[in-house]
Design a protein around this motif. Structure first.
Motif, PDB file in Angstrom:
ATOM      1  N   TYR A 290       2.159  -8.126   1.665  1.00  0.00           N
ATOM      2  CA  TYR A 290       1.858  -6.919   2.437  1.00  0.00           C
ATOM      3  C   TYR A 290       0.511  -6.355   2.017  1.00  0.00           C
ATOM      4  N   GLN A 291      -0.044  -5.512   2.886  1.00  0.00           N
ATOM      5  CA  GLN A 291      -1.327  -4.861   2.629  1.00  0.00           C
ATOM      6  C   GLN A 291      -1.331  -3.501   3.315  1.00  0.00           C
ATOM      7  N   LEU A 292      -1.964  -2.525   2.669  1.00  0.00           N
ATOM      8  CA  LEU A 292      -1.993  -1.139   3.152  1.00  0.00           C
ATOM      9  C   LEU A 292      -3.321  -0.858   3.821  1.00  0.00           C
ATOM     10  N   SER A 293      -3.259  -0.288   5.048  1.00  0.00           N
ATOM     11  CA  SER A 293      -4.487   0.062   5.755  1.00  0.00           C
ATOM     12  C   SER A 293      -4.958   1.448   5.325  1.00  0.00           C
ATOM     13  N   GLU A 294      -6.176   1.782   5.705  1.00  0.00           N
ATOM     14  CA  GLU A 294      -6.753   3.068   5.326  1.00  0.00           C
ATOM     15  C   GLU A 294      -6.022   4.230   5.982  1.00  0.00           C
ATOM     16  N   SER A 295      -5.386   4.000   7.121  1.00  0.00           N
ATOM     17  CA  SER A 295      -4.701   5.070   7.843  1.00  0.00           C
ATOM     18  C   SER A 295      -3.213   5.142   7.522  1.00  0.00           C
ATOM     19  N   GLY A 296      -2.724   4.385   6.530  1.00  0.00           N
ATOM     20  CA  GLY A 296      -1.334   4.508   6.103  1.00  0.00           C
ATOM     21  C   GLY A 296      -0.378   3.529   6.729  1.00  0.00           C
ATOM     22  N   PHE A 297      -0.858   2.504   7.456  1.00  0.00           N
ATOM     23  CA  PHE A 297       0.012   1.462   7.987  1.00  0.00           C
ATOM     24  C   PHE A 297       0.196   0.362   6.942  1.00  0.00           C
ATOM     25  N   ILE A 298       1.416  -0.147   6.831  1.00  0.00           N
ATOM     26  CA  ILE A 298       1.706  -1.244   5.912  1.00  0.00           C
ATOM     27  C   ILE A 298       2.031  -2.469   6.755  1.00  0.00           C
ATOM     28  N   PHE A 299       1.132  -3.451   6.729  1.00  0.00           N
ATOM     29  CA  PHE A 299       1.362  -4.700   7.449  1.00  0.00           C
ATOM     30  C   PHE A 299       1.805  -5.756   6.452  1.00  0.00           C
ATOM     31  N   GLY A 300       2.844  -6.520   6.799  1.00  0.00           N
ATOM     32  CA  GLY A 300       3.332  -7.521   5.863  1.00  0.00           C
ATOM     33  C   GLY A 300       4.073  -8.630   6.576  1.00  0.00           C
ATOM     34  N   SER A 301       4.554  -9.584   5.761  1.00  0.00           N
ATOM     35  CA  SER A 301       5.259 -10.747   6.310  1.00  0.00           C
ATOM     36  C   SER A 301       6.267 -11.233   5.283  1.00  0.00           C
ATOM     37  N   LEU A 302       7.480 -11.566   5.752  1.00  0.00           N
ATOM     38  CA  LEU A 302       8.518 -12.158   4.915  1.00  0.00           C
ATOM     39  C   LEU A 302       8.420 -13.680   5.065  1.00  0.00           C
TER      40      LEU A 302
END
Length: 701
Positions: A290-302
């Motif tokens: 996972y990785q955190l964007s500057e605007s507070g979104f957490i994008f990730g993958s299982l």
């Protein structure tokens, strides 16, 4: 077991060990390289995705700020250019239509002004545009009391946080949590609020842009870092699920429904500001990237662990089978090769054995070895024939070596003597440096003690300034009353001497004299009490002797002496104690402790714009006296709380603070009162100092 067999066994074992080690090493290196390659590939996908999310959010914020500037221009035209409201309405409609005509990502947006900010007759002024069937529509339908946009959550978000005027950016920006648009598109969306400000940076309203998250959700479904990987997108602040390819029905649910998701959100909150690194977790049979964007979104993958290890296992199995077959063939081949190679060796060995004869007295006679063949063993035979001659040569060399050894020992002794002299010289130099360091340390301690004394005198100076400010008021009233009394006396005397004073004039003059005398008496008594209290506290601050005193009354005197300091702030100081406590200790210690803790709270705990409160509680429990000083201020982080009693530690470097106040309080409690002091604080939850003093210095007569 002969040499040939030993060599054969050694070769076989060495081959097996070397091959196994090589296979294991190759497997680990290949697996590590493949894992690294796969993670770099995954990270590249994540970096591209996060960059796209950050670009979209920055684009949304830029459009919101641009729209807010246009709204401020309308405010300027209305108040500076006196533009009629009809023209303002037309300009507002034209501005919104132009802004959103080419803005595909936005679902809609509007300008929302504060009540009567444009005109006293307009409580609501909120033009709005939206897209319907990809066509831009303008409406004033939300500009009505039935909708009352002032009470909407997206509007209250900015108002409840002070319109973001404390934000570091020039233009305050707010993001709502994700929500479903129940009134129009029925899709998942977020709203960006940009505050509109006048020339004095006072809020006049806000500009809003509604952003559909459908594009992000569709983009999320299209991303697969591995064959069986499942992508997800969370919103960190609201802890909501924006998208999850494995379970699409969970959209807009809380991440608490998934333990691993709750753990991931909690860890992302620990990330430092602007630290949006690529992170990894492991749960059961899956990896979570996972990785955190500057605007507070957490994008990730299982990612299933099998996806990463499948290729390594396949290659390792093939290499193991192939290598085992090659190794077995090599062992069989080595058996035949060694047998052929050792055949000449066996012949030479028999010849060497026959050249050795034993005499009657068990002396060994070495006969020359006769070997007519020319092969690799010829040098060995020649060497054996030269052994006897070489023995004498070796004896001679040994004697020469002994002579050289004696000479070397003498040189070693000389070098040891030189080394001892150097060690003595270095030791003397080290002692000199040690003395210099000791003197420097003593000088540092004296300087530290002097700084502590300066801090104590500064505290007394603040006390004197506060009392002087309070005494100035009653003395000023006394001067005025004395002036009135003098003027009235002169008037009475003049009229009495002239013989033209009436009874009414005499009664009026008498009333003035009585009133002035009462004012003099009351205010002189008040000044006397202030001076007595100051003398008591000042004398206590100037001496370290123990004496009996009433703790509650003494604390009241201390608070009275710092009353002017508290009045300079919007904050309040309250004190309560359950019973009268007679205390035998140093009043100076209590004065410095309480004064420093209150001063520390007034300086560090509160913002000047928000009134705060400092509470002082004194109680006696069994064998201990407890003094609690607490505030409802902004608190402090854990790393600051741990260092709060350290000397020269200060968070207010801008004011050149020495950082000795709480260190002095700590020393007074521990060493002067033989007690303990504890600091409890959390960000946003205030600070509490708990001072506990043993009963052996407290008595209740």
């Amino acid at each position: 077991m002969n040499i040939k067999t030993r060599i054969l066994v050694f070769v076989i074992l060495f081959e097996i060990l070397a091959y196994s080690t090589l296979q294991l090493f190759n497997t680990l290196i290949y697996k590590e390289s493949l894992d690294e390659f796969k993670q770099n590939e995954i990270q590249a996908v994540f970096n591209g995705t996060i960059s796209r999310i950050n670009h979209l959010t920055e684009q949304m914020q830029g459009h919101a700020i641009d729209l807010a500037l246009s709204g401020e221009q309308l405010y300027f035209l209305r108040h500076q250019k006196s533009t009629p409201m009809a023209d303002i309405k037309e300009l507002a409609q034209r501005t919104l239509q132009n802004k959103f005509a080419s803005f595909e990502q936005a679902m809609g947006g509007g300008l929302w002004y504060q009540p009567q900010v444009l005109d006293e007759q307009y409580r609501y002024f909120g033009p709005y545009v939206y897209k319907e069937n990809k066509q831009l529509q303008f409406t004033w339908d939300l500009n009505k009391p039935q909708y009352d946009y002032f009470s909407q959550d997206w509007y209250q978000l900015a108002e409840q946080q002070g319109w973001g005027l404390n934000q570091s950016s020039y233009r305050p920006i707010f993001w709502t949590n994700p929500y479903y648009d129940d009134a129009g598109s029925f899709s998942l969306m977020m709203t960006i609020d940009a505050v509109m400000l006048d020339d004095n940076r006072s809020p006049i309203g806000m500009a809003t842009i509604d952003w559909s998250l459908a594009e992000l959700s569709e983009f999320l479904v299209s991303i697969k870092v591995t064959e069986n990987a499942q992508s997800f997108l969370f919103h960190r602040d609201s802890e909501l699920i924006i998208g999850f390819t494995d379970k699409p029905q969970t959209v807009q649910q809380l991440t608490d429904d998934f333990p691993w998701a709750a753990t991931l959100v909690a860890q992302s909150r620990l990330s430092k500001v602007n630290s949006f690194g690529f992170e990894q977790l492991a749960i059961e049979d899956k990896y979570i990237f996972y990785q955190l964007s500057e605007s507070g979104f957490i994008f990730g993958s299982l990612v299933p662990k099998n996806d990463l290890s499948k290729q390594v296992d396949k290659v390792s199995s093939w290499a193991l089978i192939t290598g085992s077959g090659i190794g077995l063939c090599f062992i069989i081949l080595m058996i035949f090769i060694l047998k052929a190679l050792f055949s000449p060796f066996d012949q030479v060995l028999n010849i060497i054995k026959s050249s050795i004869r034993y005499g009657s007295n068990k002396q060994v006679n070495l006969l020359p070895v006769e070997y007519a063949k020319r092969n690799e063993f010829t040098p060995i035979i020649t060497a054996l024939n030269d052994v006897y001659l070489q023995v004498k040569s070796y004896v001679t060399e040994i004697e020469d070596a002994n002579t050289k050894l004696m000479s070397s020992q003498k040189q070693v002794k000389q070098l040891n003597a030189v080394l001892e002299r150097k060690v003595a010289l270095r030791t003397a130099e080290l002692e000199t440096k040690t003395k210099e360091a000791t003197l420097s340390l003593e000088q540092l301690k004296r300087t530290q003690q002097q700084l502590i004394e300066n801090e104590k005198h500064a505290s007394l100076g603040r006390l004197v300034a506060g009392v002087a400010h309070q005494i100035n008021t009653p003395l000023g009233i006394c001067v005025t009353a004395a002036s009135v009394l003098e003027s009235t006396s002169k008037t009475i005397h003049g009229k009495a001497a002239a013989g033209n004073m009436s009874r009414e004039e005499f009664n009026q003059a008498y009333d003035h004299i009585i009133q002035s005398t009462e004012l003099l008496s009351v205010n002189l008594h008040r000044a006397t009490n202030l001076i007595n209290n100051f003398k008591q506290v000042a004398v206590d601050n100037d001496t370290q002797e123990n004496r009996w005193f009433n703790l509650g009354e003494y604390i009241d005197n201390i608070l009275l002496s710092i009353h002017s300091r508290v009045d300079q702030t919007p904050h309040k100081v309250k004190c309560q104690y359950q019973q009268e406590i007679r205390f035998f200790a140093s009043p100076s210690a209590f004065s410095q402790i309480l004064g420093q803790l209150v001063e520390n709270a007034l300086v560090y705990a509160f913002d000047d714009s928000t009134p705060g409160e400092v509470n002082i509680t004194v109680s006696k429990h069994d064998e201990q006296l407890q003094l609690i000083i607490s505030d409802n201020g902004k608190g402090m982080p854990e790393d600051v709380r741990k260092q709060v009693f350290d000397p020269f530690f200060s968070t207010n470097n801008a004011q050149l603070s020495l950082g000795l106040g709480l260190h002095i309080v700590y020393n007074l409690v521990i060493h002067k009162l033989a007690g303990t002091i504890e600091c409890q604080s959390q960000l946003g939850a205030g600070t509490t100092f708990i001072i506990t003093i043993p009963i052996n210095v407290v008595e209740q007569p």
